[in-house]
Structure formats: structure tokens, C-alpha cells
Motif scaffolding. Sequence first.
Motif, PDB file in Angstrom:
ATOM      1  N   ASP A 282       0.845  -1.204   0.000  1.00 38.40           N
ATOM      2  CA  ASP A 282       0.000   0.000   0.000  1.00 38.40           C
ATOM      3  C   ASP A 282       0.872   1.243   0.000  1.00 38.40           C
ATOM      4  OD1 ASP A 282      -2.503  -1.048  -0.137  1.00 38.40           O
ATOM      5  OD2 ASP A 282      -2.769  -1.184   2.050  1.00 38.40           O
ATOM      6  N   GLY A 283       0.621   2.161  -0.924  1.00 36.73           N
ATOM      7  CA  GLY A 283       1.338   3.430  -0.918  1.00 36.73           C
ATOM      8  C   GLY A 283       2.648   3.417  -1.679  1.00 36.73           C
ATOM      9  N   LEU A 284       3.031   2.257  -2.240  1.00 40.18           N
ATOM     10  CA  LEU A 284       4.279   2.200  -3.026  1.00 40.18           C
ATOM     11  C   LEU A 284       4.000   1.517  -4.355  1.00 40.18           C
ATOM     12  CD1 LEU A 284       7.341   0.885  -0.945  1.00 40.18           C
ATOM     13  CD2 LEU A 284       6.990   3.207  -1.825  1.00 40.18           C
ATOM     14  N   ASP A 285       4.580   2.073  -5.422  1.00 37.63           N
ATOM     15  CA  ASP A 285       4.456   1.418  -6.726  1.00 37.63           C
ATOM     16  C   ASP A 285       5.629   0.450  -6.873  1.00 37.63           C
ATOM     17  OD1 ASP A 285       4.213   0.660  -9.365  1.00 37.63           O
ATOM     18  OD2 ASP A 285       5.052   2.537 -10.143  1.00 37.63           O
ATOM     19  N   VAL A 286       5.530  -0.685  -6.192  1.00 37.74           N
ATOM     20  CA  VAL A 286       6.653  -1.631  -6.149  1.00 37.74           C
ATOM     21  C   VAL A 286       7.070  -2.043  -7.555  1.00 37.74           C
ATOM     22  CG1 VAL A 286       7.400  -3.914  -5.380  1.00 37.74           C
ATOM     23  CG2 VAL A 286       6.023  -2.479  -3.867  1.00 37.74           C
ATOM     24  N   GLU A 287       6.096  -2.341  -8.377  1.00 36.11           N
ATOM     25  CA  GLU A 287       6.372  -2.815  -9.737  1.00 36.11           C
ATOM     26  C   GLU A 287       7.232  -1.813 -10.523  1.00 36.11           C
ATOM     27  OE1 GLU A 287       6.706  -5.341 -12.510  1.00 36.11           O
ATOM     28  OE2 GLU A 287       6.090  -5.896 -10.479  1.00 36.11           O
ATOM     29  N   GLY A 288       7.023  -0.532 -10.266  1.00 38.53           N
ATOM     30  CA  GLY A 288       7.756   0.516 -10.987  1.00 38.53           C
ATOM     31  C   GLY A 288       9.157   0.781 -10.418  1.00 38.53           C
TER      32      GLY A 288
END
Length: 338
Positions: A282-288
Motif C-alpha cells: 500500500d502506498g508504493l508502486d513496487v512494480e515501478g
Amino acid sequence: ALVLVTGASGFIAAHVCKLLLERGYKVRGTVRSASKGDYLVTLLSSPNFSYIVVPDIEAPGAFDEAVKGVDAVEHTASPFHARAHDPQELIGPAVQGTKGVLESVQKYNPAVKRIVVTSSVASIMVPCELGTVFTEKDWNTYSPGCVEREGVNAPNMEKYRASKVLAERAAWDFVEKEKPGWDVVTVCPPMVFGPIIHQVNAVESINTSVAALHSAFTLHGQKTGADAGMASGNWVDVRDVALVHVEGLSRPEAGGERYIASGGPFSWQMIYDSLHALGHVDGLDVEGLPKGTPGSDKETKYNVFSSKKAEQELGVKFTPMGESVRDTLLSLKGYGFH
Ligand code: NDP
């Protein structure tokens, strides 16, 4: 009990203050300016926190007022950066700051029970082949001589390491020589990651260890290929470092001991993999976020700073890497640092 925390405005120290307050201690922090103290007053929001301004920790008697009336000390103030030209820029405050705290305590408050000193694995490691395991019995016998021989031309990390080993030695030497009524505990962390809560006004002023992690997650700072897979030292979460400081302060049997506080070895590839293994956050664009070069660390050998002693004697369970990386990135995002 009232605990003095020196360098309270720092990355690690802010967590030490927070945990001490949560444990019911009263805390007096030393800071270099009132504005840094005021930030902490707001952050910690506790009637049990106060601060005192000590503008220059190298000045004679710098801590004379600060130590009065306290029951114990957490001495964390010391410069950590790899930009010093003159090694004395680091060694001066590290060594004189440590001696100064001990001298002020001995002179004005000898009833103090314990002084915990933030040292580092820098005061343990020596140049070695990868695959070495270090424990609290090991001492850095290399960096002081290196800096003495090479002076301003010594590698910048050796200047820092020399400052830490000389400061820690100064603490143990003081105890051996003066035989005070109080005792010393030292805490030796490797690279410290984890959420920032202290005052940081700009990306450029993020503390050294978190800045390294921040950079590794930026477009131009990300690591790939052999750089990603390389052994990069050991790491630990700042909340665990704070816990070792507080357990080391509160347990009588810890007196006279050194404690490594380490979550284990790392390569940047391990750091990337640990985050991506979490999947959604939640709150992080991990994939990016950067992935490094998966597999680049397959053959990597690591040096290890064993934290068995802290686990066994202080009951510390170290935070897993993925959690720590996640919480570091979330905190940086909260400050607006992307
Ligand atoms: P920070 O840079 O965030 O904190 C350093 C603290 O020391 C700050 O309060 C700073 O004050 C103070 N300080 C630095 N230089 C001076 C100086 N010349 N005179 C007076 N005060 C000074 O770093 P950390 O929290 O990471 O470091 C805290 C301690 O932990 C240090 O002793 C460091 O050597 C040790 N350590 C850190 C590791 C890491 O990876 N972060 C690893 C191992 C050990 P100000 O806020 O005013 O600048």
C-alpha cells in the motif's frame, strides 16, 4: 530514570529517544541548535522529553551541564560521512566527543549507572577475504594506521572507520584507567536502514546510510549487473539498533559488553529482491521500482558480522530485509523524497 541522548537530532538517535520514551524513561537530548530541538519536541510530543543545546561537542566541558542529574547516557553524536578531506574533521568530534561525555560524567555526575556508546562495525572490521565472520572479539587494527600513514590521501571510508575505532577505544581506555562507578556498553551496527523520523529538509541532507538506499532506488543511482550482485557489507533496521541501545542501557548484566546489531549481509540485488518479494505494498508502486539484475548475486560470498550475542543476551529479533526496505521507502515518500 532520566537518560541523556547526545546528538538527539540524528537518524538513529531520534529512534532511541522515541523508544526510551515508550519504555517510560525521561529523555534529555543534546542538539546543536534550538530549531533541531524544537523539531524533536514536536515529533516526540511527550512531557518527558526535553533538550539542551550543545553547539560544539569538541569544546572543553561541552557536556558539563547536559550530564547533571541524569541516570544514564546514550552517546550517539558523531559525524558519519565520506566527504572529509582532513581525517581530523571526523576523528576530532568522534574521539573528543566521546572522551568529553565520559569526563563530564565523572566530574559532575559520577552516580550515573551506565553509558551506552554508539560505535560501529567500522571498529571491528579489518581488510579480509570475503566469507569472514566477525564477532565482538574482533577489533579494527587497520584504519588508524592507514590514516596515520596516508593522512588526507587515505580512502575516505578509512578516515571514518578510524574515527569510530579510536572513539570506541577511548571509551574502554577511560573505564580501564579511571575505574569509574559506572560502566560502558558499546553498540556496533553496520549500514543502518529503516524509516526516517528525524528532521531532514532536503534530499541532499538525508543521513549517509539511508541516502545510499534512497539512491539505489532512483533512476540514476540504481545498481545493475555485477554492481548489484556484489557483497556490500551488512545492514540493520534502525528500530533494531534503537532496541539494542535501550536493552543495552536497561540490563545490568550488559555492563562492559560490546554488541553487534546486524540484520545480516547484503548486496543491492538482495535489497531489490526482498522488496519485490513482498508483491503489493500500500502506498508504493513496487512494480515501478528498480529490480537490479536478478540472479547477479548467485555466486556472491559475504562477510558476516554475527549478531548472535545481541539475540541471545538482549533478546533482539532482527527485522527482515523486505520490511525494512519497504518502511524506509515509505518514510522517504512521506518526506516528499522520490
Ligand atoms: P546522523 O548523521 O543522522 O546523526 C549524527 C548525529 O551526530 C547528529 O545528531 C549530528 O548532529 C551529530 N553530529 C555529527 N557531527 C557532529 C559534530 N561534528 N559535532 C556535533 N554533533 C555532530 O547519522 P546516524 O544517526 O546514522 O549516526 C549516529 C551514530 O551512529 C554515529 O555515531 C554513527 O557513527 C553511528 N553509526 C551509524 C551507522 C549508519 O549506517 N547510519 C552505522 C554504524 C554506526 P546534527 O543533526 O546537528 O548534524
